[in-house]
Design an enzyme around this catalytic site. Structure first.
Site, PDB file in Angstrom:
ATOM      1  N   ARG A 163      -2.843  15.420  -0.373  1.00 42.16           N
ATOM      2  CA  ARG A 163      -2.686  15.069  -1.795  1.00 42.16           C
ATOM      3  C   ARG A 163      -1.506  15.803  -2.428  1.00 42.16           C
ATOM      4  O   ARG A 163      -1.537  16.219  -3.578  1.00 42.16           O
ATOM      5  CB  ARG A 163      -3.991  15.330  -2.571  1.00 42.16           C
ATOM      6  CG  ARG A 163      -5.123  14.374  -2.209  1.00 42.16           C
ATOM      7  CD  ARG A 163      -6.251  14.405  -3.223  1.00 42.16           C
ATOM      8  NE  ARG A 163      -7.017  15.613  -3.182  1.00 42.16           N
ATOM      9  CZ  ARG A 163      -8.139  15.791  -2.470  1.00 42.16           C
ATOM     10  NH1 ARG A 163      -8.607  14.801  -1.733  1.00 42.16           N
ATOM     11  NH2 ARG A 163      -8.787  16.929  -2.490  1.00 42.16           N
ATOM     12  N   ARG A 190       0.309  14.548  -6.063  1.00 40.33           N
ATOM     13  CA  ARG A 190       1.279  13.575  -5.563  1.00 40.33           C
ATOM     14  C   ARG A 190       2.092  12.927  -6.686  1.00 40.33           C
ATOM     15  O   ARG A 190       1.631  12.824  -7.815  1.00 40.33           O
ATOM     16  CB  ARG A 190       0.561  12.490  -4.751  1.00 40.33           C
ATOM     17  CG  ARG A 190       0.014  12.998  -3.434  1.00 40.33           C
ATOM     18  CD  ARG A 190      -0.814  11.956  -2.722  1.00 40.33           C
ATOM     19  NE  ARG A 190      -2.071  11.677  -3.422  1.00 40.33           N
ATOM     20  CZ  ARG A 190      -3.004  10.847  -2.965  1.00 40.33           C
ATOM     21  NH1 ARG A 190      -2.810  10.203  -1.823  1.00 40.33           N
ATOM     22  NH2 ARG A 190      -4.119  10.659  -3.649  1.00 40.33           N
ATOM     23  N   ARG A 222       0.848  -1.188   0.000  1.00 38.22           N
ATOM     24  CA  ARG A 222       0.000   0.000   0.000  1.00 38.22           C
ATOM     25  C   ARG A 222       0.885   1.241   0.000  1.00 38.22           C
ATOM     26  O   ARG A 222       1.818   1.353   0.801  1.00 38.22           O
ATOM     27  CB  ARG A 222      -0.926   0.048   1.209  1.00 38.22           C
ATOM     28  CG  ARG A 222      -1.679   1.380   1.294  1.00 38.22           C
ATOM     29  CD  ARG A 222      -2.901   1.388   2.173  1.00 38.22           C
ATOM     30  NE  ARG A 222      -3.473   2.713   2.256  1.00 38.22           N
ATOM     31  CZ  ARG A 222      -4.205   3.297   1.319  1.00 38.22           C
ATOM     32  NH1 ARG A 222      -4.470   2.648   0.187  1.00 38.22           N
ATOM     33  NH2 ARG A 222      -4.692   4.514   1.465  1.00 38.22           N
ATOM     34  N   GLU A 236       1.355  15.047   2.413  1.00 42.57           N
ATOM     35  CA  GLU A 236       0.141  15.512   3.090  1.00 42.57           C
ATOM     36  C   GLU A 236      -0.754  16.298   2.137  1.00 42.57           C
ATOM     37  O   GLU A 236      -0.289  17.040   1.286  1.00 42.57           O
ATOM     38  CB  GLU A 236       0.544  16.406   4.269  1.00 42.57           C
ATOM     39  CG  GLU A 236      -0.587  16.866   5.141  1.00 42.57           C
ATOM     40  CD  GLU A 236      -0.994  15.859   6.204  1.00 42.57           C
ATOM     41  OE1 GLU A 236      -2.207  15.713   6.427  1.00 42.57           O
ATOM     42  OE2 GLU A 236      -0.102  15.228   6.802  1.00 42.57           O
ATOM     43  N   LYS A 262      -2.414   5.348  -8.593  1.00 43.19           N
ATOM     44  CA  LYS A 262      -1.316   4.661  -7.912  1.00 43.19           C
ATOM     45  C   LYS A 262      -0.917   3.396  -8.677  1.00 43.19           C
ATOM     46  O   LYS A 262       0.266   3.094  -8.819  1.00 43.19           O
ATOM     47  CB  LYS A 262      -1.718   4.311  -6.477  1.00 43.19           C
ATOM     48  CG  LYS A 262      -1.861   5.506  -5.557  1.00 43.19           C
ATOM     49  CD  LYS A 262      -2.191   5.062  -4.140  1.00 43.19           C
ATOM     50  CE  LYS A 262      -2.346   6.249  -3.204  1.00 43.19           C
ATOM     51  NZ  LYS A 262      -2.696   5.834  -1.813  1.00 43.19           N
ATOM     52  N   CYS A 302      -8.559   7.984   6.013  1.00 46.61           N
ATOM     53  CA  CYS A 302      -7.130   7.642   5.961  1.00 46.61           C
ATOM     54  C   CYS A 302      -6.677   6.805   7.154  1.00 46.61           C
ATOM     55  O   CYS A 302      -5.936   5.828   6.992  1.00 46.61           O
ATOM     56  CB  CYS A 302      -6.293   8.916   5.875  1.00 46.61           C
ATOM     57  SG  CYS A 302      -6.696   9.947   4.448  1.00 46.61           S
ATOM     58  N   SER A 348      -0.253   7.997   1.697  1.00 44.48           N
ATOM     59  CA  SER A 348       0.222   9.369   1.886  1.00 44.48           C
ATOM     60  C   SER A 348      -0.116   9.844   3.291  1.00 44.48           C
ATOM     61  O   SER A 348      -1.228   9.637   3.780  1.00 44.48           O
ATOM     62  CB  SER A 348      -0.420  10.300   0.853  1.00 44.48           C
ATOM     63  OG  SER A 348      -0.027   9.931  -0.449  1.00 44.48           O
ATOM     64  N   CYS A 407     -12.057  12.121   6.792  1.00 46.67           N
ATOM     65  CA  CYS A 407     -11.516  11.249   5.752  1.00 46.67           C
ATOM     66  C   CYS A 407     -11.539   9.810   6.250  1.00 46.67           C
ATOM     67  O   CYS A 407     -11.987   9.529   7.361  1.00 46.67           O
ATOM     68  CB  CYS A 407     -10.098  11.680   5.376  1.00 46.67           C
ATOM     69  SG  CYS A 407      -8.913  11.506   6.733  1.00 46.67           S
ATOM     70  N   ASP A 465      -4.872  16.152  -7.937  1.00 45.90           N
ATOM     71  CA  ASP A 465      -3.895  15.421  -7.132  1.00 45.90           C
ATOM     72  C   ASP A 465      -2.496  15.870  -7.519  1.00 45.90           C
ATOM     73  O   ASP A 465      -2.139  15.854  -8.700  1.00 45.90           O
ATOM     74  CB  ASP A 465      -4.057  13.910  -7.372  1.00 45.90           C
ATOM     75  CG  ASP A 465      -3.486  13.061  -6.252  1.00 45.90           C
ATOM     76  OD1 ASP A 465      -2.471  13.474  -5.663  1.00 45.90           O
ATOM     77  OD2 ASP A 465      -4.039  11.984  -5.983  1.00 45.90           O
TER      78      ASP A 465
END
Length: 375
Positions: free
Chosen positions: A262, A296, A217, A260, A322, A235, A220, A233, A294
């Site tokens: 996104r 990231r 996995r 952090e 991802k 997360c 973030s 969220c 996004d």
């Protein structure tokens, strides 16, 4: 004969040192000198500009300064359909006008939007690397005008090459067993060398078989959800439940990535949360601030996996981006597996937005069934 090597290494290595310094200067609200061949320009974060410094820049600009804004922010200012960075002329560097154009929710385009140059785009990349708002005051200057000034100079080529070079330079700086609740056989591996020299962590749960597809996995960092249990969220649920699942299923690797909000940074995440409290959708809030869906990057995550000996993965994620990033980095994605959190009245709109606007594979019916009280 010119030197081919400096104290910091060969020229391309020295240029990366300059970018590190430029990021620090930019984040501190000081101007950075960008070079593109013989062209020079001072770049200053619009968010961090102060009145005294701006007055001095205005004298240097002689009416030729401009404001660089992201496509997302320009769309929010009324430039509908905008897909590229653009610039607005600022004949006088007026902080009030800049604040309206760069920060205010009710700001509107008040001048023609011109195409961005290579220097403009690099200035915006520097803002992203520094985790400040993507809005930059740019002042073209001559070498004579800034001679003797204590400025960090960096080439646009060095800034453009920075992310890939930093990903390639990742090295393991420490590792140790750290037993976790529900996963007592766990090792933390710390990498250094990513964007802005921020440390990244791999958590190896159990004894995953590296000859097979390893459950992985990419997670973030989420300070509010992971540490404080925020209800906005899912997360924290995804983090803890993934580790427990790995502990119960022959192991796996969780990469805890310092991205952090996104990829926007904690300060911009809090700005977005404030907008969400006023009714904005999570992605609309980010767009108001100038960010796309996004920000990231996952190339350094792939480097971490390769250094750990991983070549094939089962990706534990709901995010197709991802999966695509892992494949693009040369790793084999043998399978994917969903990672469910718990819906509640505070995050159900957020989860639906991730599904509807960012393409996350989220079965809301399954989530709601999971949250239903058990008989």
């Amino acid at each position: 004969m010119p030197k081919s090597r400096t104290l910091f290494g060969r020229p391309h290595e020295t240029s990366l040192v300059a970018v590190d310094r430029a990021i620090s200067e930019f984040r501190a609200g000081r101007p950075v000198l960008l070079r593109a061949g013989e062209r020079l320009a001072l770049a200053l974060s619009a968010e961090l500009a102060d009145a005294v410094l701006v007055q001095r820049l205005d004298e240097l600009a002689k009416g030729h300064a401009h404001l660089v804004l992201s496509a997302a922010r320009l769309r929010r200012l009324g430039a509908k359909g905008r897909s590229e960075t653009g610039v607005l002329a600022i004949p006088r560097i007026d902080l009030s006008r800049i604040e309206t154009l760069a920060l205010k929710t009710d700001g509107k385009v008040d001048a023609p939007v011109a195409p961005a140059s290579d220097v403009d785009n690099v200035a915006l990349e520097l803002a992203r690397l520094a985790l400040v708002l993507p809005a930059v005051i740019l002042v073209p200057v001559s070498a004579e005008a800034v001679s003797g000034e204590p400025l960090i100079e960096v080439s646009i080529e060095a800034v453009n090459a920075y992310r890939a070079a930093q990903a390639a330079s990742l090295t393991i700086v420490g590792r140790a067993p750290v037993p976790l609740e529900g996963a007592p056989e766990t090792e933390f591996v710390v990498f250094r060398g990513g964007e802005g020299l921020r440390d990244q962590v791999a958590i190896i749960v159990g004894k995953p078989d590296l000859s097979e597809a390893v459950p992985v996995r990419l997670h973030s960092a989420c300070l509010t959800g992971d540490l404080f249990g925020s209800l906005k969220c899912d997360c924290g649920d995804q983090l803890r439940e993934t580790v427990q699942w790995m502990a119960q299923n022959d192991g796996g690797i969780l990469l805890y990535l310092d991205q952090e909000g996104r990829g926007n940074g904690i300060s911009n995440k809090m700005r977005a949360y404030k907008l969400q409290s006023q009714g904005w959708d999570t992605y609309d809030a980010d767009e108001v601030l100038g960010f796309d869906l996004d920000q990231r990057h996952y190339d350094f995550a792939a480097t971490m996996l390769k250094q750990l000996g991983v070549t094939r993965v089962t990706a534990l994620t709901n995010n197709p981006l991802k999966v695509g990033a892992i494949k693009a980095a040369g790793l084999v994605v043998a399978a994917t597996q969903r990672v469910l959190g718990r819906p509640n009245i505070h995050n159900v709109r957020y989860l639906a937005s991730k599904r509807d606007r960012a393409g996350h594979i989220i079965d809301m019916d399954a989530l709601m069934a999971r949250a239903a009280p058990k008989d």
